[in-house]
Design an enzyme around this catalytic site. Structure first.
Site, PDB file in Angstrom:
ATOM      1  N   HIS A  55       0.624  -1.370  -0.042  1.00 27.75           N
ATOM      2  CA  HIS A  55      -0.178  -0.071  -0.066  1.00 27.75           C
ATOM      3  C   HIS A  55       0.894   1.368   0.092  1.00 27.75           C
ATOM      4  O   HIS A  55       1.268   1.574   0.935  1.00 27.75           O
ATOM      5  CB  HIS A  55      -1.118  -0.069   1.251  1.00 27.75           C
ATOM      6  CG  HIS A  55      -1.956   0.973   1.286  1.00 27.75           C
ATOM      7  ND1 HIS A  55      -2.966   0.923   2.131  1.00 27.75           N
ATOM      8  CD2 HIS A  55      -1.902   2.247   0.619  1.00 27.75           C
ATOM      9  CE1 HIS A  55      -3.740   1.851   1.736  1.00 27.75           C
ATOM     10  NE2 HIS A  55      -3.003   2.860   1.353  1.00 27.75           N
ATOM     11  N   HIS A  57       1.397   5.182  -2.186  1.00 30.07           N
ATOM     12  CA  HIS A  57       0.895   6.122  -3.064  1.00 30.07           C
ATOM     13  C   HIS A  57       1.965   7.229  -3.789  1.00 30.07           C
ATOM     14  O   HIS A  57       2.756   7.935  -2.941  1.00 30.07           O
ATOM     15  CB  HIS A  57      -0.073   7.210  -2.487  1.00 30.07           C
ATOM     16  CG  HIS A  57      -1.357   6.579  -1.641  1.00 30.07           C
ATOM     17  ND1 HIS A  57      -2.457   6.696  -2.173  1.00 30.07           N
ATOM     18  CD2 HIS A  57      -1.422   6.014  -0.338  1.00 30.07           C
ATOM     19  CE1 HIS A  57      -3.481   6.255  -1.376  1.00 30.07           C
ATOM     20  NE2 HIS A  57      -2.676   5.809  -0.395  1.00 30.07           N
ATOM     21  N   PHE A  58       2.389   6.691  -4.905  1.00 30.42           N
ATOM     22  CA  PHE A  58       3.641   7.180  -5.455  1.00 30.42           C
ATOM     23  C   PHE A  58       3.340   8.349  -6.229  1.00 30.42           C
ATOM     24  O   PHE A  58       4.359   8.850  -7.039  1.00 30.42           O
ATOM     25  CB  PHE A  58       4.589   6.012  -6.001  1.00 30.42           C
ATOM     26  CG  PHE A  58       5.507   5.318  -5.377  1.00 30.42           C
ATOM     27  CD1 PHE A  58       5.494   5.579  -3.784  1.00 30.42           C
ATOM     28  CD2 PHE A  58       6.113   4.188  -5.903  1.00 30.42           C
ATOM     29  CE1 PHE A  58       6.164   4.960  -3.003  1.00 30.42           C
ATOM     30  CE2 PHE A  58       6.981   3.668  -5.051  1.00 30.42           C
ATOM     31  CZ  PHE A  58       7.077   3.729  -3.509  1.00 30.42           C
ATOM     32  N   ARG A  59       2.056   8.849  -6.304  1.00 30.06           N
ATOM     33  CA  ARG A  59       1.734  10.174  -6.962  1.00 30.06           C
ATOM     34  C   ARG A  59       1.776  10.090  -8.501  1.00 30.06           C
ATOM     35  O   ARG A  59       1.956  11.429  -8.846  1.00 30.06           O
ATOM     36  CB  ARG A  59       2.484  11.278  -6.016  1.00 30.06           C
ATOM     37  CG  ARG A  59       2.399  11.226  -4.661  1.00 30.06           C
ATOM     38  CD  ARG A  59       0.975  11.231  -4.253  1.00 30.06           C
ATOM     39  NE  ARG A  59       0.941  11.402  -2.797  1.00 30.06           N
ATOM     40  CZ  ARG A  59      -0.350  11.153  -2.215  1.00 30.06           C
ATOM     41  NH1 ARG A  59      -1.471  10.851  -2.716  1.00 30.06           N
ATOM     42  NH2 ARG A  59      -0.137  11.583  -0.739  1.00 30.06           N
ATOM     43  N   ASN A  89      -5.322   6.846  -6.490  1.00 31.61           N
ATOM     44  CA  ASN A  89      -5.864   8.028  -6.530  1.00 31.61           C
ATOM     45  C   ASN A  89      -4.945   9.040  -7.023  1.00 31.61           C
ATOM     46  O   ASN A  89      -4.671  10.038  -6.123  1.00 31.61           O
ATOM     47  CB  ASN A  89      -6.374   8.368  -5.122  1.00 31.61           C
ATOM     48  CG  ASN A  89      -5.296   8.174  -4.137  1.00 31.61           C
ATOM     49  OD1 ASN A  89      -4.184   7.366  -4.130  1.00 31.61           O
ATOM     50  ND2 ASN A  89      -5.363   8.837  -2.907  1.00 31.61           N
ATOM     51  N   HIS A 174     -10.572   0.918   1.915  1.00 27.56           N
ATOM     52  CA  HIS A 174     -10.218   1.913   2.808  1.00 27.56           C
ATOM     53  C   HIS A 174     -11.591   2.275   3.540  1.00 27.56           C
ATOM     54  O   HIS A 174     -12.567   2.492   3.152  1.00 27.56           O
ATOM     55  CB  HIS A 174      -9.990   3.226   2.002  1.00 27.56           C
ATOM     56  CG  HIS A 174      -9.821   4.414   2.970  1.00 27.56           C
ATOM     57  ND1 HIS A 174      -8.577   5.215   3.175  1.00 27.56           N
ATOM     58  CD2 HIS A 174     -10.737   5.120   3.846  1.00 27.56           C
ATOM     59  CE1 HIS A 174      -8.765   6.057   4.142  1.00 27.56           C
ATOM     60  NE2 HIS A 174      -9.902   6.110   4.569  1.00 27.56           N
ATOM     61  N   ASP A 295       0.934   2.619   3.739  1.00 30.20           N
ATOM     62  CA  ASP A 295       0.441   3.823   3.287  1.00 30.20           C
ATOM     63  C   ASP A 295       0.971   4.942   3.013  1.00 30.20           C
ATOM     64  O   ASP A 295       0.576   5.937   3.356  1.00 30.20           O
ATOM     65  CB  ASP A 295      -0.946   3.883   4.178  1.00 30.20           C
ATOM     66  CG  ASP A 295      -2.072   4.842   3.773  1.00 30.20           C
ATOM     67  OD1 ASP A 295      -2.039   5.051   2.308  1.00 30.20           O
ATOM     68  OD2 ASP A 295      -2.896   5.369   4.303  1.00 30.20           O
ATOM     69  N   HIS A 299       3.100  14.142   1.053  1.00 33.21           N
ATOM     70  CA  HIS A 299       2.688  15.726   0.540  1.00 33.21           C
ATOM     71  C   HIS A 299       3.972  16.690   0.974  1.00 33.21           C
ATOM     72  O   HIS A 299       4.576  16.274   1.960  1.00 33.21           O
ATOM     73  CB  HIS A 299       1.661  16.064   1.517  1.00 33.21           C
ATOM     74  CG  HIS A 299       0.300  15.217   1.044  1.00 33.21           C
ATOM     75  ND1 HIS A 299      -0.554  15.273  -0.048  1.00 33.21           N
ATOM     76  CD2 HIS A 299      -0.304  14.313   1.947  1.00 33.21           C
ATOM     77  CE1 HIS A 299      -1.407  14.564   0.338  1.00 33.21           C
ATOM     78  NE2 HIS A 299      -1.310  13.928   1.286  1.00 33.21           N
TER      79      HIS A 299
HETATM   80  O1  DOR Z   1      -4.360  10.224   4.561  1.00 32.60           O
HETATM   81  C1  DOR Z   1      -4.443   9.554   3.742  1.00 32.60           C
HETATM   82  N1  DOR Z   1      -3.934  10.084   2.412  1.00 32.60           N
HETATM   83  N2  DOR Z   1      -5.247   8.509   3.459  1.00 32.60           N
HETATM   84  C2  DOR Z   1      -5.833   8.074   2.140  1.00 32.60           C
HETATM   85  O2  DOR Z   1      -6.552   7.423   2.244  1.00 32.60           O
HETATM   86  C3  DOR Z   1      -5.106   8.771   0.841  1.00 32.60           C
HETATM   87  C4  DOR Z   1      -3.799   9.283   1.371  1.00 32.60           C
HETATM   88  C5  DOR Z   1      -3.160  10.063   0.234  1.00 32.60           C
HETATM   89  O3  DOR Z   1      -3.329   9.576  -0.870  1.00 32.60           O
HETATM   90  O4  DOR Z   1      -2.622  11.171   0.604  1.00 32.60           O
HETATM   91 ZN    ZN Z   2      -3.607   4.796   1.146  1.00 28.53          ZN
END
Ligand code: DOR
Ligand code: ZN
Length: 427
Positions: A55, A57-59, A89, A174, A295, A299
């Site tokens: 899990h 999120h490599f953006r 996402n 989620h 996860d 940012h």
């Molecule tokens: O805090 C979170 N950030 N929860 C998520 O489900 C998505 C993630 C994100 O992509 O920044």
């Molecule tokens: Zn996530």
């Protein structure tokens, strides 16, 4: 090149001074002594399976200021991870064959570690999941809103779960219920407010909707980042094919002890109470929780340096997960068997990967660690593009070498393979 590596190998549940022999990226033999022209002796350092982070999120594509496959996978490799699974996402969201193919292409060009791509499920694509399944490692469903998340209406959930189940691929959930989140929505100025607005009640409601709608399905379903005692209680008697994950940030932080830089700890589901945190540790140590996942949700510092209500949710963590947990082993908070099950073997099992264990026939994915080499985590030395970590100053044991499919990927703080070394898995 074929290779043997000699050291203190974790094999069949215990350590032995032995050699692993590797041919064409696979483990072909594990024996006390093995001969090879290409022999590496790491002395009494430990040789452990590399981690699998189900899990992140490599953006990429869409948010290059936060991360991309190159920086995210560099961080993963330095953290002892051989394979990551990226969430949908991004921008565009990964919800069609085109966007899945495009993301796979990007990752193939840039990633230093193996990777799988998850497809998002929303109200529009639930009829096309079988078509999408040829291009993804599995499906991700957000039951409540989160950062750039996808929306699915409650009345579509049963159909979506059924469709995903038919593909035989795993579905990640989620678990925060949108109706509940809306009910508690308010302006937030602190982590305590965030916790009130995203209460455990919302996690419970989401888990209930899964247990009611998906209990007789046959494919694996995974509840991501469990964060509460109540959620864990609900899942105590779950069907066998439902697994549960937890993150280091939910294990290491609680609202009682965080009072500075609160936007940096804003995350969904939220950091909860010390009571919940202790329950999660207990869940780990009693094998109620199956998997560790970072996860990793980077940012930038600028994006986080705003008023609490406007700050985006998410914390980075892919590089620090395994190193933090190795210290927990040393401190006696966690058994090594449990860690290897939660971060190597079980992820490999539910994601159908020939990885996760030092065993003949599996990929030669392993790390070399000196358990005496405890360092303080410092963002300065990490590799995520976001440039900060919630674990600044925490003790950690980083691997000195990382091997993926028999190739030395990390040695002495250097990355030794080219971008694009990572291969697509799970399709
Ligand atoms: O805090 C979170 N950030 N929860 C998520 O489900 C998505 C993630 C994100 O992509 O920044
Ligand atoms: Zn996530």
């Amino acid at each position: 090149m074929d290779l043997t590596v000699e050291g203190k190998i974790y094999h069949n549940g215990s350590f032995e001074q032995a050699c692993v022999s590797i041919k064409q990226g696979k483990i072909v033999s594990i024996k006390k002594t093995l001969k090879s022209d290409n022999h590496l002796n790491v002395g009494t350092n430990l040789i452990l399976p590399a981690g699998i982070d189900s899990h992140v999120h490599f953006r990429d594509p869409g948010f290059p200021q936060k991360e991309d496959f190159s920086t995210g996978s560099t961080a993963a490799a330095f953290g002892g991870i051989s394979c990551i699974f990226d969430m949908p996402n991004t921008q565009p969201q990964t919800i069609s064959t085109r966007t899945l193919m495009e993301k796979t292409q990007l990752a193939s060009q840039k990633s230093y570690v193996d990777f799988g791509i998850f497809a998002g499920v929303n109200d529009e694509n639930i009829g096309r999941l079988s078509e999408l399944s040829s291009y993804c490692a599995g499906f991700k469903i957000f039951l409540g809103n989160s950062t750039h998340s996808l929306h699915i209406s409650p009345q579509n959930l049963k159909v979506a779960l059924g469709e995903a189940d038919r593909t035989k691929k795993i579905t990640l959930v989620h678990a925060e219920d949108e109706h509940c989140l809306k009910k508690h929505e308010d302006r937030e100025q602190s982590l305590v407010d965030h916790l009130r607005c995203r209460s455990t009640e919302c996690e419970e409601a989401a888990i209930r909707s899964i247990l009611q709608n998906g209990h007789d399905f046959s494919s694996p379903l995974h509840i991501c980042h469990l964060s509460s005692y109540d959620g864990l209680e609900l899942l105590r008697r779950r069907p066998k094919n439902i697994s549960v994950g937890v993150t280091p940030h939910h294990l290491f932080f609680d609202v009682q002890t965080l009072n500075k830089n609160q936007t940096f700890y804003k995350v969904n589901p939220p950091i909860r109470s010390s009571f919940d945190r202790e329950a999660l540790w207990k869940g780990v140590n009693t094998h109620q929780i199956d998997i560790l996942e970072s996860d990793h949700a980077p940012h930038t510092t600028e994006e986080k340096t705003v008023d609490f209500d406007s700050a985006p949710s998410g914390v980075p963590g892919v590089e620090t997960l395994y190193p933090l947990m190795l210290v927990s082993i040393k401190k006696g908070q966690l058994a090594l068997d449990t860690l290897l099950s939660m971060f190597c073997e079980t992820p490999a099992q539910i994601l159908h990967l020939p990885k996760g264990k030092l065993e003949i026939g599996r990929d030669a994915d392993f790390i070399v660690v000196d358990m005496k080499n405890i360092q303080k985590i410092s963002a300065e030395h990490l590799h995520s593009k976001c440039g900060w970590t919630p674990f600044e100053g925490f003790p950690a044991i980083f691997p000195s070498m990382v091997f993926i499919r028999g190739e030395k990927v990390i040695d002495d703080h250097q990355i030794l393979v080219k971008q694009g070394f990572g291969k697509s898995v799970g399709v």
